[in-house]
Design a protein around this motif. Structure first.
Motif, PDB file in Angstrom:
ATOM      1  N   LEU A 209      -6.092   3.532  -0.719  1.00  0.00           N
ATOM      2  CA  LEU A 209      -6.633   2.708  -1.795  1.00  0.00           C
ATOM      3  C   LEU A 209      -8.040   2.228  -1.471  1.00  0.00           C
ATOM      4  O   LEU A 209      -8.932   2.238  -2.335  1.00  0.00           O
ATOM      5  CB  LEU A 209      -5.714   1.505  -2.042  1.00  0.00           C
ATOM      6  N   LEU A 210      -8.243   1.817  -0.239  1.00  0.00           N
ATOM      7  CA  LEU A 210      -9.523   1.220   0.141  1.00  0.00           C
ATOM      8  C   LEU A 210     -10.640   2.248   0.202  1.00  0.00           C
ATOM      9  O   LEU A 210     -11.778   1.967  -0.199  1.00  0.00           O
ATOM     10  CB  LEU A 210      -9.362   0.519   1.494  1.00  0.00           C
ATOM     11  N   ASN A 211     -10.336   3.448   0.669  1.00  0.00           N
ATOM     12  CA  ASN A 211     -11.388   4.435   0.914  1.00  0.00           C
ATOM     13  C   ASN A 211     -11.553   5.460  -0.200  1.00  0.00           C
ATOM     14  O   ASN A 211     -12.620   6.081  -0.292  1.00  0.00           O
ATOM     15  CB  ASN A 211     -11.103   5.171   2.233  1.00  0.00           C
ATOM     16  N   HIS A 212     -10.529   5.653  -1.032  1.00  0.00           N
ATOM     17  CA  HIS A 212     -10.610   6.734  -2.012  1.00  0.00           C
ATOM     18  C   HIS A 212     -10.300   6.275  -3.444  1.00  0.00           C
ATOM     19  O   HIS A 212     -11.109   6.500  -4.353  1.00  0.00           O
ATOM     20  CB  HIS A 212      -9.648   7.861  -1.621  1.00  0.00           C
ATOM     21  N   VAL A 213      -9.145   5.656  -3.659  1.00  0.00           N
ATOM     22  CA  VAL A 213      -8.691   5.391  -5.024  1.00  0.00           C
ATOM     23  C   VAL A 213      -9.599   4.383  -5.714  1.00  0.00           C
ATOM     24  O   VAL A 213     -10.140   4.641  -6.803  1.00  0.00           O
ATOM     25  CB  VAL A 213      -7.232   4.916  -5.018  1.00  0.00           C
ATOM     26  N   ASP A 228     -12.360  -5.299 -16.170  1.00  0.00           N
ATOM     27  CA  ASP A 228     -11.056  -5.840 -15.786  1.00  0.00           C
ATOM     28  C   ASP A 228     -10.042  -4.702 -15.821  1.00  0.00           C
ATOM     29  O   ASP A 228      -9.726  -4.171 -16.886  1.00  0.00           O
ATOM     30  CB  ASP A 228     -10.639  -6.961 -16.732  1.00  0.00           C
ATOM     31  N   ILE A 229      -9.538  -4.315 -14.651  1.00  0.00           N
ATOM     32  CA  ILE A 229      -8.695  -3.123 -14.523  1.00  0.00           C
ATOM     33  C   ILE A 229      -7.347  -3.534 -13.950  1.00  0.00           C
ATOM     34  O   ILE A 229      -7.273  -4.341 -13.015  1.00  0.00           O
ATOM     35  CB  ILE A 229      -9.364  -2.063 -13.618  1.00  0.00           C
ATOM     36  N   TRP A 230      -6.280  -2.950 -14.513  1.00  0.00           N
ATOM     37  CA  TRP A 230      -4.924  -3.138 -13.998  1.00  0.00           C
ATOM     38  C   TRP A 230      -4.425  -1.794 -13.475  1.00  0.00           C
ATOM     39  O   TRP A 230      -4.346  -0.816 -14.226  1.00  0.00           O
ATOM     40  CB  TRP A 230      -3.997  -3.662 -15.082  1.00  0.00           C
ATOM     41  N   ILE A 231      -4.103  -1.752 -12.207  1.00  0.00           N
ATOM     42  CA  ILE A 231      -3.561  -0.545 -11.585  1.00  0.00           C
ATOM     43  C   ILE A 231      -2.046  -0.685 -11.526  1.00  0.00           C
ATOM     44  O   ILE A 231      -1.517  -1.600 -10.892  1.00  0.00           O
ATOM     45  CB  ILE A 231      -4.146  -0.325 -10.178  1.00  0.00           C
ATOM     46  N   GLN A 232      -1.355   0.219 -12.182  1.00  0.00           N
ATOM     47  CA  GLN A 232       0.112   0.168 -12.267  1.00  0.00           C
ATOM     48  C   GLN A 232       0.714   1.191 -11.333  1.00  0.00           C
ATOM     49  O   GLN A 232       0.320   2.360 -11.320  1.00  0.00           O
ATOM     50  CB  GLN A 232       0.564   0.431 -13.707  1.00  0.00           C
ATOM     51  N   HIS A 239       4.357   0.307  -1.159  1.00  0.00           N
ATOM     52  CA  HIS A 239       3.435  -0.183  -2.179  1.00  0.00           C
ATOM     53  C   HIS A 239       3.355  -1.713  -2.100  1.00  0.00           C
ATOM     54  O   HIS A 239       3.959  -2.432  -2.891  1.00  0.00           O
ATOM     55  CB  HIS A 239       3.884   0.256  -3.573  1.00  0.00           C
ATOM     56  N   GLN A 240       2.606  -2.181  -1.139  1.00  0.00           N
ATOM     57  CA  GLN A 240       2.377  -3.607  -0.965  1.00  0.00           C
ATOM     58  C   GLN A 240       0.878  -3.868  -1.072  1.00  0.00           C
ATOM     59  O   GLN A 240       0.079  -3.246  -0.370  1.00  0.00           O
ATOM     60  CB  GLN A 240       2.908  -4.088   0.390  1.00  0.00           C
ATOM     61  N   VAL A 241       0.511  -4.763  -1.978  1.00  0.00           N
ATOM     62  CA  VAL A 241      -0.902  -5.064  -2.169  1.00  0.00           C
ATOM     63  C   VAL A 241      -1.404  -5.830  -0.953  1.00  0.00           C
ATOM     64  O   VAL A 241      -0.894  -6.911  -0.647  1.00  0.00           O
ATOM     65  CB  VAL A 241      -1.114  -5.887  -3.450  1.00  0.00           C
ATOM     66  N   VAL A 250     -13.172  -5.700  -1.929  1.00  0.00           N
ATOM     67  CA  VAL A 250     -13.421  -4.424  -2.604  1.00  0.00           C
ATOM     68  C   VAL A 250     -12.937  -4.478  -4.046  1.00  0.00           C
ATOM     69  O   VAL A 250     -13.588  -3.940  -4.956  1.00  0.00           O
ATOM     70  CB  VAL A 250     -12.733  -3.280  -1.826  1.00  0.00           C
ATOM     71  N   CYS A 251     -11.810  -5.128  -4.294  1.00  0.00           N
ATOM     72  CA  CYS A 251     -11.281  -5.224  -5.657  1.00  0.00           C
ATOM     73  C   CYS A 251     -12.149  -6.110  -6.551  1.00  0.00           C
ATOM     74  O   CYS A 251     -12.147  -5.943  -7.779  1.00  0.00           O
ATOM     75  CB  CYS A 251      -9.849  -5.762  -5.629  1.00  0.00           C
ATOM     76  N   GLN A 252     -12.889  -7.042  -5.965  1.00  0.00           N
ATOM     77  CA  GLN A 252     -13.678  -7.980  -6.758  1.00  0.00           C
ATOM     78  C   GLN A 252     -15.171  -7.692  -6.706  1.00  0.00           C
ATOM     79  O   GLN A 252     -15.951  -8.442  -7.301  1.00  0.00           O
ATOM     80  CB  GLN A 252     -13.429  -9.410  -6.247  1.00  0.00           C
ATOM     81  N   SER A 253     -15.587  -6.645  -6.040  1.00  0.00           N
ATOM     82  CA  SER A 253     -17.014  -6.367  -5.892  1.00  0.00           C
ATOM     83  C   SER A 253     -17.542  -5.548  -7.065  1.00  0.00           C
ATOM     84  O   SER A 253     -16.773  -4.995  -7.864  1.00  0.00           O
ATOM     85  CB  SER A 253     -17.265  -5.613  -4.579  1.00  0.00           C
ATOM     86  N   ASP A 254     -18.882  -5.478  -7.168  1.00  0.00           N
ATOM     87  CA  ASP A 254     -19.589  -4.677  -8.178  1.00  0.00           C
ATOM     88  C   ASP A 254     -19.229  -5.089  -9.606  1.00  0.00           C
ATOM     89  O   ASP A 254     -19.285  -4.271 -10.528  1.00  0.00           O
ATOM     90  CB  ASP A 254     -19.309  -3.190  -7.985  1.00  0.00           C
ATOM     91  N   GLY A 255     -18.856  -6.344  -9.793  1.00  0.00           N
ATOM     92  CA  GLY A 255     -18.518  -6.824 -11.127  1.00  0.00           C
ATOM     93  C   GLY A 255     -17.136  -6.455 -11.611  1.00  0.00           C
ATOM     94  O   GLY A 255     -16.791  -6.765 -12.762  1.00  0.00           O
ATOM     95  N   PHE A 256     -16.313  -5.802 -10.788  1.00  0.00           N
ATOM     96  CA  PHE A 256     -14.962  -5.397 -11.180  1.00  0.00           C
ATOM     97  C   PHE A 256     -13.959  -6.490 -10.838  1.00  0.00           C
ATOM     98  O   PHE A 256     -14.149  -7.271  -9.895  1.00  0.00           O
ATOM     99  CB  PHE A 256     -14.561  -4.095 -10.482  1.00  0.00           C
TER     100      PHE A 256
END
Length: 391
Positions: A209-213, A228-232, A239-241, A250-256
């Motif tokens: 998740l961190l390097n590719h997805v 604003d994106i929801w990954i299901q 599958h643990q966040v 990384v999830c909150q950077s670049d305006g995402f």
């Protein structure tokens, strides 16, 4: 006959001649239990009729064949969770109107899939004198395979039907590089090899998740959509966040603003990848003949790129159809994904991308949930009252 006169050889019986056709009633055909109706011969033997008769009844439409598959086992809690999930994807209905499903344009579905080098069996169409193809493998237990993580979103089309965004955010294999220590007949010593990750645990999922997805989603995210994106994904144990600062940054950077949501347990019919995309990629990959893991990865990626965005749109419509069936079955999964004739509707310009749900069906599901929770609350209050009286 020697004189050329005609001879009347017609039968003197009126109407049709010959043995009368036997009529097999539905009660007679259903008298045999299902476990004896798996083959034509076992079915005919149980009925004490010729097995050819079963074949003739199939051709007449009196019988039909059905391939049954195992569905995920659902408890009452699973059904309630599925109902609540579907109801949460419905928009409020207008006055005297039916509710519609959400657009789901900002939802990305991810999941893992294991692809094998070759299937167990293949079907070929050969000439009568053509030699049979030869297939072999070293071990049935240790097959050449690779695990991939796939991310897919909803495609975007303009009014002319042209693809603006195909919804494909990437397919990524779980592999690592290893340097050979010894020389063998297949390679020299010191050669860098690509090997498949055997244990896909939560650390491997986090690294993927961190390097590719997440970088792949950010790079291909349409500029006209909010960030604003929801990954299901499903509820698998790996599958643990991750809650560490690096991952959250990384999830909150670049305006995402990327959040992870879990689909209900035992519900692969609520993920677009399990509904159709995985089967399409696998069928395309099986049309090639890779010889090693590297070629397998290349063929799977080629099949992913060949996946038609129109089929991707159909899969998201099928997802809404499955949600409708979940409401109709009160959370159950005793149904097959319905066929709406999407290609025909697309051809005549009547295919809706967002489906409407009958408000009566929605009300039925809501009443069912209210009945469950009200009865549970009443039972808890009665238990508390009994405990007070006992005290």
């Amino acid at each position: 006959m020697a004189k050329g006169n005609l001879i009347d050889i017609r039968s003197k019986k009126l109407g049709k001649t010959g043995p009368k056709l036997k009529v097999y009633t539905d009660e007679f055909l259903q008298s045999v239990p299902l476990y004896k109706r798996t083959t034509e011969r076992s079915y005919a033997a149980a009925l004490k009729i010729p097995h050819v008769t079963i074949h003739k009844l199939k051709k007449k439409g009196k019988l039909r064949t059905h391939t049954a598959t195992n569905h995920p086992y659902l408890t009452d809690n699973h059904k309630v969770a599925r109902l609540k999930w579907v109801l949460s994807h419905l928009m409020p209905a207008e006055v005297n109107g039916d509710p519609k499903f959400m657009d789901m344009q900002q939802v990305v579905h991810i999941n893992e899939k294991r692809f094998y080098l070759n299937p167990e069996t293949r079907r070929f169409y050969l000439l009568p004198n053509e030699a049979n193809p030869y297939m072999c493998q070293q071990s049935k237990r240790f097959k050449v395979k690779g695990m991939f993580m796939v991310a897919i979103g909803k495609p975007i089309f303009n009014q002319q039907g042209e693809v603006i965004h195909d919804g494909k955010y990437g397919i990524y294999p779980f592999v690592y590089e290893s340097t050979t220590k010894k020389k063998s007949k297949n390679r020299e010593a010191g050669v860098v090899e690509i090997k498949a990750t055997q244990n896909v645990n939560k650390e491997a999922i986090r690294a993927m998740l961190l390097n590719h997805v997440i970088p792949g989603i950010k790079a291909k995210w349409p500029s006209n959509l909010p960030k604003d994106i929801w990954i299901q994904w499903d509820n698998a144990k790996p599958h643990q966040v991750p809650m560490d600062e690096e991952f959250q940054a990384v999830c909150q950077s670049d305006g995402f603003n990327i959040e992870f949501i879990y689909q209900p347990p035992q519900s692969p019919d609520l993920n677009v990848l399990d509904l159709g995309m995985f089967s399409v990629i696998q069928s395309l990959q099986y049309q090639s003949f890779p010889k090693n893991l590297v070629e397998l990865i290349d063929r799977v990626k080629e099949a992913y790129e060949l996946f038609n965005p129109v089929l991707n749109k159909y899969c998201w419509i099928t997802l809404q159809c499955c949600m409708e069936e979940i409401l109709n079955h009160l959370g159950g999964n005793n149904f097959t994904p319905p066929h709406k004739g999407k290609k025909r509707l697309e051809r005549i310009g009547m295919l809706p991308e967002i489906l409407e749900e009958d408000r009566r069906v929605v009300q039925q599901a809501v009443d069912y949930l209210n009945t469950i929770f009200i009865s549970t609350d009443q039972a808890n209050e009665e238990d508390e009252g009994m405990q007070v009286d006992a005290d």
